[in-house]
Design a protein around this motif. Structure first.
Motif, PDB file in Angstrom:
ATOM      1  N   VAL A  33       0.854  -1.443   0.319  1.00  0.00           N
ATOM      2  CA  VAL A  33      -0.261   0.175   0.063  1.00  0.00           C
ATOM      3  C   VAL A  33       0.402   1.476  -0.109  1.00  0.00           C
ATOM      4  O   VAL A  33       0.602   2.376  -0.758  1.00  0.00           O
ATOM      5  N   LEU A  34       2.464   0.946   1.087  1.00  0.00           N
ATOM      6  CA  LEU A  34       2.412   2.848   0.736  1.00  0.00           C
ATOM      7  C   LEU A  34       3.482   3.018  -0.219  1.00  0.00           C
ATOM      8  O   LEU A  34       3.555   3.799  -0.594  1.00  0.00           O
ATOM      9  N   ALA A  35       3.538   1.893  -1.211  1.00  0.00           N
ATOM     10  CA  ALA A  35       4.784   1.662  -2.434  1.00  0.00           C
ATOM     11  C   ALA A  35       3.650   2.829  -3.486  1.00  0.00           C
ATOM     12  O   ALA A  35       4.410   3.545  -4.242  1.00  0.00           O
ATOM     13  N   LEU A  36       2.493   2.734  -3.728  1.00  0.00           N
ATOM     14  CA  LEU A  36       1.541   3.257  -4.546  1.00  0.00           C
ATOM     15  C   LEU A  36       1.723   5.122  -3.983  1.00  0.00           C
ATOM     16  O   LEU A  36       1.810   5.871  -4.746  1.00  0.00           O
ATOM     17  N   LEU A  37       1.693   5.406  -2.427  1.00  0.00           N
ATOM     18  CA  LEU A  37       2.329   7.179  -2.214  1.00  0.00           C
ATOM     19  C   LEU A  37       3.742   7.488  -2.105  1.00  0.00           C
ATOM     20  O   LEU A  37       4.035   8.041  -3.232  1.00  0.00           O
ATOM     21  N   SER A  38       4.681   6.477  -2.547  1.00  0.00           N
ATOM     22  CA  SER A  38       6.304   6.574  -2.986  1.00  0.00           C
ATOM     23  C   SER A  38       5.858   6.833  -4.170  1.00  0.00           C
ATOM     24  O   SER A  38       6.589   7.890  -4.738  1.00  0.00           O
ATOM     25  N   GLU A  39       5.327   6.096  -5.209  1.00  0.00           N
ATOM     26  CA  GLU A  39       5.006   6.116  -6.413  1.00  0.00           C
ATOM     27  C   GLU A  39       4.382   7.643  -6.802  1.00  0.00           C
ATOM     28  O   GLU A  39       4.519   8.728  -7.868  1.00  0.00           O
ATOM     29  N   ALA A  40       3.487   7.770  -6.163  1.00  0.00           N
ATOM     30  CA  ALA A  40       2.878   9.390  -6.254  1.00  0.00           C
ATOM     31  C   ALA A  40       4.215  10.713  -5.891  1.00  0.00           C
ATOM     32  O   ALA A  40       4.230  11.557  -6.250  1.00  0.00           O
ATOM     33  N   MET A  41       4.439  10.625  -4.873  1.00  0.00           N
ATOM     34  CA  MET A  41       5.693  11.148  -4.648  1.00  0.00           C
ATOM     35  C   MET A  41       6.629  11.819  -6.301  1.00  0.00           C
ATOM     36  O   MET A  41       7.208  12.349  -5.738  1.00  0.00           O
ATOM     37  N   THR A  42       7.605   9.824  -6.500  1.00  0.00           N
ATOM     38  CA  THR A  42       8.028  10.221  -7.374  1.00  0.00           C
ATOM     39  C   THR A  42       7.283  10.942  -8.448  1.00  0.00           C
ATOM     40  O   THR A  42       8.540  11.815  -9.146  1.00  0.00           O
ATOM     41  N   ASN A  43       6.259  10.953  -8.777  1.00  0.00           N
ATOM     42  CA  ASN A  43       5.177  11.351 -10.031  1.00  0.00           C
ATOM     43  C   ASN A  43       5.647  12.722  -9.958  1.00  0.00           C
ATOM     44  O   ASN A  43       6.102  13.538 -11.235  1.00  0.00           O
ATOM     45  N   ALA A  44       5.493  13.380  -8.548  1.00  0.00           N
ATOM     46  CA  ALA A  44       5.926  14.507  -8.400  1.00  0.00           C
ATOM     47  C   ALA A  44       6.992  15.794  -7.784  1.00  0.00           C
ATOM     48  O   ALA A  44       6.888  16.204  -8.507  1.00  0.00           O
ATOM     49  N   CYS A  45       7.851  14.812  -7.382  1.00  0.00           N
ATOM     50  CA  CYS A  45       9.431  15.102  -7.809  1.00  0.00           C
ATOM     51  C   CYS A  45      10.236  14.515  -8.192  1.00  0.00           C
ATOM     52  O   CYS A  45      11.718  15.230  -7.541  1.00  0.00           O
ATOM     53  N   GLY A  46       9.927  13.625  -8.428  1.00  0.00           N
ATOM     54  CA  GLY A  46      11.307  12.427  -9.499  1.00  0.00           C
ATOM     55  C   GLY A  46      12.709  12.300  -8.430  1.00  0.00           C
ATOM     56  O   GLY A  46      12.215  11.903  -7.379  1.00  0.00           O
ATOM     57  N   GLU A  47      13.329  13.260  -8.516  1.00  0.00           N
ATOM     58  CA  GLU A  47      14.554  13.047  -7.910  1.00  0.00           C
ATOM     59  C   GLU A  47      15.197  13.002  -6.665  1.00  0.00           C
ATOM     60  O   GLU A  47      15.966  12.292  -6.176  1.00  0.00           O
ATOM     61  N   ALA A  48      14.565  14.022  -5.957  1.00  0.00           N
ATOM     62  CA  ALA A  48      14.614  15.041  -5.251  1.00  0.00           C
ATOM     63  C   ALA A  48      13.875  13.847  -4.165  1.00  0.00           C
ATOM     64  O   ALA A  48      14.421  14.007  -3.107  1.00  0.00           O
ATOM     65  N   TRP A  49      12.697  13.015  -4.532  1.00  0.00           N
ATOM     66  CA  TRP A  49      11.771  12.335  -3.973  1.00  0.00           C
ATOM     67  C   TRP A  49      13.265  11.043  -3.084  1.00  0.00           C
ATOM     68  O   TRP A  49      12.917  10.214  -1.655  1.00  0.00           O
TER      69      TRP A  49
END
Lengths: 131, 143
Positions: free
Chosen positions: A57-73
């Protein structure tokens, strides 16, 4: 260099977590706990059926943050979450993030994953350094 | 991942440091993880998704400790210090950061640190709860 402006909301990620996905994840994440699979332990357990891995479940959240923040994440992202209820399989999960604050180049988001009925499965915060 | 000694959950105590484990994440590992989560793979290239690393740090704990039936993963923290490359030789060390019984329920937290040589590349904390057995005395508190 000026730090980029953080997005006030992050594009949600929605995905069906069904038993084949959970079974695949159990192998990929090296978490063979029988409560996640079609096993007697899962059906005899407190939820009466298999429960998705919290980390899936948490992986989806990390995916959303990656989509928005790119390598900064990857460079300086952090998460702090608590699970609010089990994700009973199958479940359609949506990960959301809303900007809470920005200070000294660090954006902090309130985050959650919810099921199709809007019930929170996971809540917490995510922070990312923007520059 | 190497296969370390497994410890019984009820023998742990706060401050215990479990033996350091080697961890090298391969292209096949990342491919399998992204297929399972459904996240698009192309953007990751030669890098490891941060929460995949967190999941494998948790797997290090699962490989070292005999987790009792009924345990619930109640919380998770993760901090990435820098991108991790596929094939990079890492080590993971898990510390028991809290371990206490409250009204019969056992609550524990495990801090994990992933290093590349001397450099910390990611940290995580997993919090778990083991409910009291049915009919157990739920009055006592202990650490």
């Amino acid at each position: 260099m000026t730090a980029p402006t953080p997005a006030p909301t992050i594009e949600p990620v929605t995905r069906l977590i069904d038993q084949p996905r959970v079974d695949h994840y159990a192998v990929a994440a090296r978490d063979p706990n029988p409560i996640h699979r079609e096993t007697p332990e899962a059906y005899a357990g407190p939820f009466g059926r298999p429960v998705a891995h919290g980390m899936l479940v948490l992986a989806l959240l990390s995916e959303a943050m990656t989509n928005a923040c790119g390598e900064a994440w990857e460079r300086g992202g952090s998460l702090k979450v608590r699970w609010r209820q089990p994700a009973l399989v199958p479940v359609e999960v949506t990960a959301r993030a809303t900007l809470r604050s920005e200070s000294d180049g660090v954006a902090t988001y309130d985050v959650m994953c919810e099921d199709a009925a809007g019930e929170a499965l996971l809540t917490g915060t995510a922070s990312v350094r923007l520059a | 991942m190497t296969s370390p000694t497994r410890f019984a959950f009820d023998t742990l105590s706060r401050g215990d440091v479990l033996p350091t484990v080697d961890l090298t994440i391969t292209h096949d590992d990342v491919r399998a993880y992204l297929e399972a989560t459904g996240e698009p793979a192309a953007r990751w290239g030669e890098r490891v998704p941060p929460v995949m690393l967190s999941a494998l740090m948790l797997a290090t704990l699962l490989g070292q400790v005999e987790i009792p039936a009924g345990v619930m993963h109640t919380g998770q923290e993760h901090e990435s210090r820098r991108p991790v490359r596929i094939g990079e030789a890492l080590t993971v060390t898990v510390t028991v950061s809290s371990y206490a019984v409250r009204r019969g329920a056992l609550m524990a937290a495990f801090d994990a640190e992933a290093r590349a040589g001397d450099e910390v590349v990611a940290t995580s904390r997993a919090s778990v709860l083991v409910p009291p057995p049915e009919g157990a005395d739920t009055e006592g508190n202990a650490e």
